[in-house]
Design a protein around this motif. Sequence first.
Motif, PDB file in Angstrom:
ATOM      1  N   VAL A 263       0.846  -1.175   0.070  1.00  0.00           N
ATOM      2  CA  VAL A 263      -0.114  -0.125   0.168  1.00  0.00           C
ATOM      3  C   VAL A 263       0.745   1.656  -0.131  1.00  0.00           C
ATOM      4  N   CYS A 264       2.238   0.949   0.163  1.00  0.00           N
ATOM      5  CA  CYS A 264       3.063   2.398   0.292  1.00  0.00           C
ATOM      6  C   CYS A 264       2.923   2.989  -1.100  1.00  0.00           C
ATOM      7  N   PRO A 265       2.581   4.322  -1.077  1.00  0.00           N
ATOM      8  CA  PRO A 265       2.441   5.001  -2.602  1.00  0.00           C
ATOM      9  C   PRO A 265       3.697   5.357  -3.066  1.00  0.00           C
ATOM     10  N   THR A 266       4.754   5.631  -2.012  1.00  0.00           N
ATOM     11  CA  THR A 266       5.988   5.889  -2.581  1.00  0.00           C
ATOM     12  C   THR A 266       7.237   5.014  -2.562  1.00  0.00           C
ATOM     13  N   ASN A 267       6.708   3.646  -2.261  1.00  0.00           N
ATOM     14  CA  ASN A 267       7.752   2.493  -2.523  1.00  0.00           C
ATOM     15  C   ASN A 267       8.845   2.873  -1.551  1.00  0.00           C
TER      16      ASN A 267
END
Length: 318
Positions: A263-267
Amino acid sequence: MNHIVIISVVVLGILGLVSAVILYFVASKFKVYEDPKIDEVEAALPSANCGGCGYPGCRAFAENATKSASKNHSLEGFFCPVGGNEVMQKVAGILGLEIEEKDPMIAVVRCNGSYAHSPGKVKFEGVTSCAFAHALYAGEGGCQYGCLGLGDCVAACEFDAIHMNPETGLPVVSDKCTACGACVIACPRDIIELRKKGPKDKRIFVSCVNKEKGAIAIKNCDVACIGCGKCEKVCEFDAITITSFLSYIDFDKCRLCRKCVEVCPTNSIWEVNFKPRKPKVIKEPEKKETAKKPEAAKKPVEKTSVAEKSVNTKKSEK
């Protein structure tokens, strides 16, 4: 002449005897007893003298461990990161104690601001030292929390376990790491952390220490943690906390489910030594069958014979 020689010899002899007696009493008075187990414990240690145990060398560790075992009957707080559990079991055996095994640790670099993710805006020319550069500016990429890439951690490592990657400009930790903590101390920005190796060397951590607001953080590095909180919400084990716009994963609580990574949008969350994920199969939405109305039961058609029809027509003509 002979009398002079004899008197001199006697006087010197008496002075020597008196001095010997004085030295004997002084030595007895200030005699320091040293437990012979100290030497045994020191011999069992790896002689790395790295200070990772918190004491200035293996001798100091052996002295304090032996003292603690004698007074407190415990080795709590004593651990040799270089020797690990095997060496500590030997030390405990020498001192007649038992000690619990600890999970092996490893250093991780909590910054992914490579040249590609955090392009340089300025060019630093000066002393090639992270401590020096940290006092001068934010860094070539503009992130005041990011790795400066000048290699203080590499210089501090005595085990050749960390080196700089010339393609990314970031340090890389190898399996040689003993978790002595020298690189952690050397890093002026507290980017390097000692974490549990994890089962089969699998571990998950947030590879960012930026505490700026999301917009500012992402402006300098496109893989920075923006503190959105999605990882915290999806974690079922209460292992993730958000402080100052920065996510942190508690390795004692983490169960390596990897939901936070997805779910991390910025990796900015890293998963290490996991098998590649299977590509997700996108299921086509099932077509809903429209309920067909039951066909109305056909009424039986009354068939009339030709003869009957002719009779009927004749009746109507009449």
